[in-house]
Motif scaffolding. Sequence first.
Motif, PDB file in Angstrom:
ATOM      1  N   GLU A   1       0.836  -1.204   0.000  1.00 21.45           N
ATOM      2  CA  GLU A   1       0.000   0.000   0.000  1.00 21.45           C
ATOM      3  C   GLU A   1       0.877   1.263   0.000  1.00 21.45           C
ATOM      4  OE1 GLU A   1      -4.089  -1.484   2.169  1.00 21.45           O
ATOM      5  OE2 GLU A   1      -2.492  -0.687   3.466  1.00 21.45           O
ATOM      6  N   ARG A   2       0.237   2.386  -0.330  1.00 20.45           N
ATOM      7  CA  ARG A   2       0.960   3.655  -0.420  1.00 20.45           C
ATOM      8  C   ARG A   2       0.230   4.761   0.352  1.00 20.45           C
ATOM      9  NH1 ARG A   2       4.572   4.538  -4.846  1.00 20.45           N
ATOM     10  NH2 ARG A   2       4.855   2.702  -6.190  1.00 20.45           N
ATOM     11  N   HIS A   3       1.008   5.747   0.774  1.00 18.88           N
ATOM     12  CA  HIS A   3       0.425   6.949   1.351  1.00 18.88           C
ATOM     13  C   HIS A   3      -0.346   7.684   0.247  1.00 18.88           C
ATOM     14  CE1 HIS A   3       0.363  11.187   2.689  1.00 18.88           C
ATOM     15  NE2 HIS A   3       0.357  10.697   3.908  1.00 18.88           N
ATOM     16  N   PRO A   4      -1.473   8.350   0.579  1.00 20.07           N
ATOM     17  CA  PRO A   4      -2.242   9.060  -0.457  1.00 20.07           C
ATOM     18  C   PRO A   4      -1.404  10.094  -1.205  1.00 20.07           C
ATOM     19  CG  PRO A   4      -3.510   8.913   1.574  1.00 20.07           C
ATOM     20  CD  PRO A   4      -2.124   8.408   1.898  1.00 20.07           C
ATOM     21  N   ASN A   5      -1.701  10.246  -2.477  1.00 25.21           N
ATOM     22  CA  ASN A   5      -1.049  11.237  -3.327  1.00 25.21           C
ATOM     23  C   ASN A   5      -1.885  12.521  -3.255  1.00 25.21           C
ATOM     24  OD1 ASN A   5      -0.134  12.822  -5.514  1.00 25.21           O
ATOM     25  ND2 ASN A   5       0.450  11.005  -6.674  1.00 25.21           N
ATOM     26  N   ARG A   6      -1.294  13.587  -2.703  1.00 27.18           N
ATOM     27  CA  ARG A   6      -2.051  14.815  -2.483  1.00 27.18           C
ATOM     28  C   ARG A   6      -1.309  16.026  -3.042  1.00 27.18           C
ATOM     29  NH1 ARG A   6      -3.067  13.596   3.896  1.00 27.18           N
ATOM     30  NH2 ARG A   6      -4.960  12.338   3.733  1.00 27.18           N
ATOM     31  N   ASN A   7      -2.087  16.932  -3.614  1.00 34.50           N
ATOM     32  CA  ASN A   7      -1.572  18.231  -4.064  1.00 34.50           C
ATOM     33  C   ASN A   7      -2.309  19.334  -3.320  1.00 34.50           C
ATOM     34  OD1 ASN A   7       0.479  18.200  -6.287  1.00 34.50           O
ATOM     35  ND2 ASN A   7      -1.036  16.792  -7.179  1.00 34.50           N
ATOM     36  N   ASN A   8      -1.561  20.299  -2.803  1.00 33.09           N
ATOM     37  CA  ASN A   8      -2.158  21.487  -2.183  1.00 33.09           C
ATOM     38  C   ASN A   8      -3.049  21.184  -0.978  1.00 33.09           C
ATOM     39  OD1 ASN A   8      -0.976  23.348  -4.029  1.00 33.09           O
ATOM     40  ND2 ASN A   8      -2.500  22.722  -5.553  1.00 33.09           N
ATOM     41  N   PHE A   9      -2.709  20.147  -0.196  1.00 32.37           N
ATOM     42  CA  PHE A   9      -3.429  19.890   1.048  1.00 32.37           C
ATOM     43  C   PHE A   9      -3.200  21.081   1.982  1.00 32.37           C
ATOM     44  CE2 PHE A   9      -3.865  17.684   5.235  1.00 32.37           C
ATOM     45  CZ  PHE A   9      -5.191  17.272   5.075  1.00 32.37           C
TER      46      PHE A   9
ATOM     47  N   LYS B   1       8.242   1.249   7.855  1.00 30.81           N
ATOM     48  CA  LYS B   1       8.937   2.356   7.199  1.00 30.81           C
ATOM     49  C   LYS B   1       7.977   3.035   6.230  1.00 30.81           C
ATOM     50  CE  LYS B   1      13.597   0.354   7.368  1.00 30.81           C
ATOM     51  NZ  LYS B   1      14.757  -0.108   6.555  1.00 30.81           N
ATOM     52  N   LEU B   2       7.929   4.365   6.309  1.00 33.60           N
ATOM     53  CA  LEU B   2       7.091   5.150   5.414  1.00 33.60           C
ATOM     54  C   LEU B   2       7.981   5.832   4.391  1.00 33.60           C
ATOM     55  CD1 LEU B   2       4.315   6.384   4.692  1.00 33.60           C
ATOM     56  CD2 LEU B   2       4.864   8.253   6.289  1.00 33.60           C
TER      57      LEU B   2
ATOM     58  N   TYR C   1       3.437  12.446  -1.649  1.00 32.33           N
ATOM     59  CA  TYR C   1       3.155  11.171  -2.310  1.00 32.33           C
ATOM     60  C   TYR C   1       4.161  10.115  -1.838  1.00 32.33           C
ATOM     61  CZ  TYR C   1       7.083  12.746  -5.225  1.00 32.33           C
ATOM     62  OH  TYR C   1       8.306  13.193  -5.648  1.00 32.33           O
ATOM     63  N   SER C   2       3.829   8.844  -2.064  1.00 31.45           N
ATOM     64  CA  SER C   2       4.750   7.748  -1.769  1.00 31.45           C
ATOM     65  C   SER C   2       5.713   7.572  -2.927  1.00 31.45           C
ATOM     66  CB  SER C   2       3.980   6.434  -1.548  1.00 31.45           C
ATOM     67  OG  SER C   2       3.300   6.444  -0.331  1.00 31.45           O
ATOM     68  N   TRP C   3       6.998   7.545  -2.611  1.00 32.81           N
ATOM     69  CA  TRP C   3       7.955   7.276  -3.680  1.00 32.81           C
ATOM     70  C   TRP C   3       8.265   5.788  -3.783  1.00 32.81           C
ATOM     71  CZ3 TRP C   3      12.656   5.124  -2.303  1.00 32.81           C
ATOM     72  CH2 TRP C   3      13.087   5.277  -0.979  1.00 32.81           C
ATOM     73  N   LYS C   4       7.687   5.004  -2.858  1.00 36.13           N
ATOM     74  CA  LYS C   4       7.870   3.560  -2.861  1.00 36.13           C
ATOM     75  C   LYS C   4       6.767   2.956  -2.004  1.00 36.13           C
ATOM     76  CE  LYS C   4      11.238   0.057  -1.321  1.00 36.13           C
ATOM     77  NZ  LYS C   4      12.560  -0.160  -0.671  1.00 36.13           N
TER      78      LYS C   4
END
Length: 288
Positions: free
Chosen positions: A28-36, A48-49, A75-78
């Motif tokens: 799974e990945r952390h949400p991809n967010r712009n301008n939060f 590990k995050l 965003y998650s890079w991995k």
Amino acid sequence: MANQYLSISCLPLPTYVQSGHVIFNPGERHPNRNNFQFFVMMFMVRGKLYIAEDDQKYTVQPGEMFILQPKHHHYSWKPMDEVTEYYWIHFSVIGDYRQSKEFKQLQSIIQVPSLHYYTPDITLFLNKHVHLTNIESACSVVKKIFQSSAAQNSVGFWQAQQLFIDLLQQVQSQTPAKSTTTILASEIQRYLRDHFDEKITNEKLGDIFHVHPNSITTSMKKTFGITPNAFLTKYRLEEAVKRLLSTSEQISKIAADVGYQNVYYFSMTFKRCYGLSPLTYRKRYNDK
């Protein structure tokens, strides 16, 4: 871990918005967010995050605190490669803030007249990414913040805000100007506020802060002019007053909630301080 600092103007104060707890499974990945629009403060428990802010990649590990800036690309890079767990807090800042490799003293956006001699210029300094020696204590406060916020009443709102400010004090980067006595006293005071509903003795405080119990009293008296026990009593009674005037809870419940298992001793202590019993105080000053 490259040193990066967040300098935040604290007039007005940062404001707690929301908090929570999350567990990610492998893949799974952390949400991809712009301008939060809020800061995101994370306290890593396990795993590990792999998180990025704009073009900068970070790996956040257990025992670490990490802060994302508002209105940036997160965003998650991995993807997660193991079960990953952390607590998070969203908070808002109206005033100025900066992220840089060094501390920045910032001006308040509130124009304070020069005749207000004793209004301090306060800048909060936070490490963007740092290992915390007291991660368990920090997570304990985050849990209490969430519980207070979830209560959905006026008391819970103010408790959550107050606990959040205490948390910021706990995790802020210390400047060399503070003496060890002042730092110890501030940590004791924060602990008393955050754990006022528990049984606390000087011996327990000595064990927590790894000093002799006499040093607990000495540091508090020297810094704040009050003993830990007197401060705890004062704080508990102030919390009791909030509940008396903003809820219809029974006196016995209020007593237990603020740290008194014996309701009669609570009533006696309350009357000694305010000149009235808790019930009489509620009847006289309750606006409802």
